[in-house]
Design an enzyme around this catalytic site. Structure first.
Site, PDB file in Angstrom:
ATOM      1  CE  LYS A 156     -21.457   0.519 151.644  1.00 21.30           C
ATOM      2  NZ  LYS A 156     -21.010  -0.806 151.182  1.00 21.30           N
ATOM      3  NE  ARG A 199     -19.370  -7.783 148.296  1.00 19.20           N
ATOM      4  CZ  ARG A 199     -19.946  -7.005 149.210  1.00 19.20           C
ATOM      5  NH1 ARG A 199     -21.223  -7.176 149.522  1.00 19.20           N
ATOM      6  NH2 ARG A 199     -19.261  -6.055 149.817  1.00 19.20           N
ATOM      7  CE1 TYR A 220     -56.760   2.375 151.497  1.00 23.06           C
ATOM      8  CE2 TYR A 220     -54.484   2.430 152.262  1.00 23.06           C
ATOM      9  CZ  TYR A 220     -55.520   2.985 151.524  1.00 23.06           C
ATOM     10  OH  TYR A 220     -55.300   4.140 150.823  1.00 23.06           O
ATOM     11  CG  MET A 225     -47.118   6.053 149.107  1.00 23.62           C
ATOM     12  SD  MET A 225     -47.605   6.507 147.424  1.00 23.62           S
ATOM     13  CE  MET A 225     -48.101   4.901 146.777  1.00 23.62           C
TER      14      MET A 225
END
Length: 394
Positions: A31, A129, A259, A308
């Site tokens: 998965k 669950r 930054y 990013m």
């Protein structure tokens, strides 16, 4: 610039190791795109190593594997309320059933198609669950027996999932699971596959193996335990996350980095720019946390804030030995000298699972069907067959 090199021999080794430990059927979970490794390549390698079947959470994932050429048995077990099982029945997907409504929808789809749907019943034994609750077992099992007698379904298996909350809870769940198996047999259904153990129980609790185990993270060579390494469990991490140096800059002492200048160089040094960032699954919270990468066989620290698309490494002591294009390993197999993914997980106060499935889509998954040599530890990856187009994920 961004590559997740996936060792197919490592996946095969891990599945073979699990088969050696259990002696029964092995179901490998692929998965979430094979835990970030590429579902098709991971499934194929697992099956080549003797896995009995592969499994996904969602039906869409299972159908994508069929479309990609995986013809072996596939199980999926997490379904939306408006799911149409027709395509799954036609494709021969085994359906995990957690409640009566799902069972009726599946049987109806099979009847429309004139086919017999293959079912594995999922029972809740304490994880709370998905899975049928104990009070649902009697009517669900009785209806399954009726539908099996009518030819609409065939119940191939029964399974549950441990909460990993300690030995006493594991044993209590196993006792409830035994009750479910007995109740299923009482209505005339003899399941071929009985599985409770996931990776953790597979590796350490042989009394919970039944006749099949269902493993995820262990198949990819990662430990499900905070106090045991992959090597200690006989596993080999399959993913090596790589990038490269695209810029080098010599800077004087006192230079602020990235930054906010949360890192200022104490001495003159050289900074290397690596084109990978939080858009690629590199957690921004690693800023100033002590994470490092491997360059030219050396451990070098990540400095400044992660952007990013890029981050910065202080390479001062090795600047004379490297150039643009030098490979950078963000994590991989520590037995090869690379940072283990558990460093990121520890700094993030999370688990290795979350890190590997969070690697972003810009990172190309390249399956590699060869064991690396010592001399080639930091060499660029060689893909299986022709290179994929930019953005393709195996």
């Amino acid at each position: 610039m961004r590559v997740a090199e996936i060792s197919l021999p490592a996946i095969r080794h891990n599945v073979a190791r699990i088969r050696e430990l259990t002696g029964g059927a092995v179901i490998v979970v692929v998965k979430a795109d094979g835990y970030g490794h590429g579902a098709r390549a991971a499934a194929a390698a697992a099956l080549e190593a003797g896995a009995t079947m592969v499994a996904t959470a969602d039906l869409e994932e299972a159908l994508a594997l069929r479309e990609a050429g995986i013809g072996a048995p596939i199980l999926c077990w997490l379904h939306g309320v408006r799911v149409d099982f027709s395509e799954a029945v036609a494709a021969g997907i085994e359906i995990g059933i957690s409640h009566a409504q799902q069972l009726e929808h599946l049987a109806a789809a099979a009847t429309r198609l004139g086919r017999t749907a293959v079912v594995q019943l999922k029972v809740d034994t304490g994880l709370s669950r998905n899975g049928a609750a104990p009070e649902e077992w009697a009517p669900l099992f009785a209806r399954a027996a009726e539908l099996e007698a009518a030819g609409a379904i065939r119940v191939r298996g029964v399974f549950s999932h441990l909460a990993n909350a300690g030995d006493a809870h594991d044993r209590a769940q196993a006792a409830r699971f035994d009750e479910a198996i007995a109740a299923l047999r009482a209505v005339g259904i003899e399941p071929e596959l009985i599985h409770l153990a996931a990776s953790a129980a597979t590796l350490t609790l042989p009394h919970l193996h039944y006749n099949a185990v269902r493993v995820g993270v262990a198949a990819y060579g990662l430990s499900p335990f905070a106090d045991k390494t992959s090597a200690q469990l006989g596993l080999v991490p399959a993913m090596t996350l790589r990038s490269e140096i695209v810029a080098l800059r010599a800077v004087p002492a006192g230079t602020g980095v990235s930054y906010g200048y949360n890192h200022v160089c104490e001495t003159a040094t050289t900074l290397a720019l690596v084109p990978m960032g939080y858009a690629d699954g590199m957690p921004r919270a690693l800023n100033g946390a002590g994470a490092w990468v491997t360059i030219a066989g050396e451990h070098r620290p990540i400095v400044g804030r992660i952007g990013m698309d890029q981050f910065i490494v202080d390479v001062g002591p090795i600047a004379g030995r490297i150039d643009l294009g030098e490979p950078v390993v963000l994590f991989g197999d520590p037995e090869r000298g690379h940072p283990p993914v558990e460093i990121w997980a520890g700094l993030m106060r999370t688990i290795n699972y979350e890190i590997i499935v969070g690697i972003g889509p810009r990172v190309r998954r390249i399956p590699v069907d060869a064991e690396p040599s010592v001399a080639a530890v930091d060499a660029p990856a060689t893909a299986v067959g022709a290179p994929a187009a930019a953005g393709d994920a195996a």
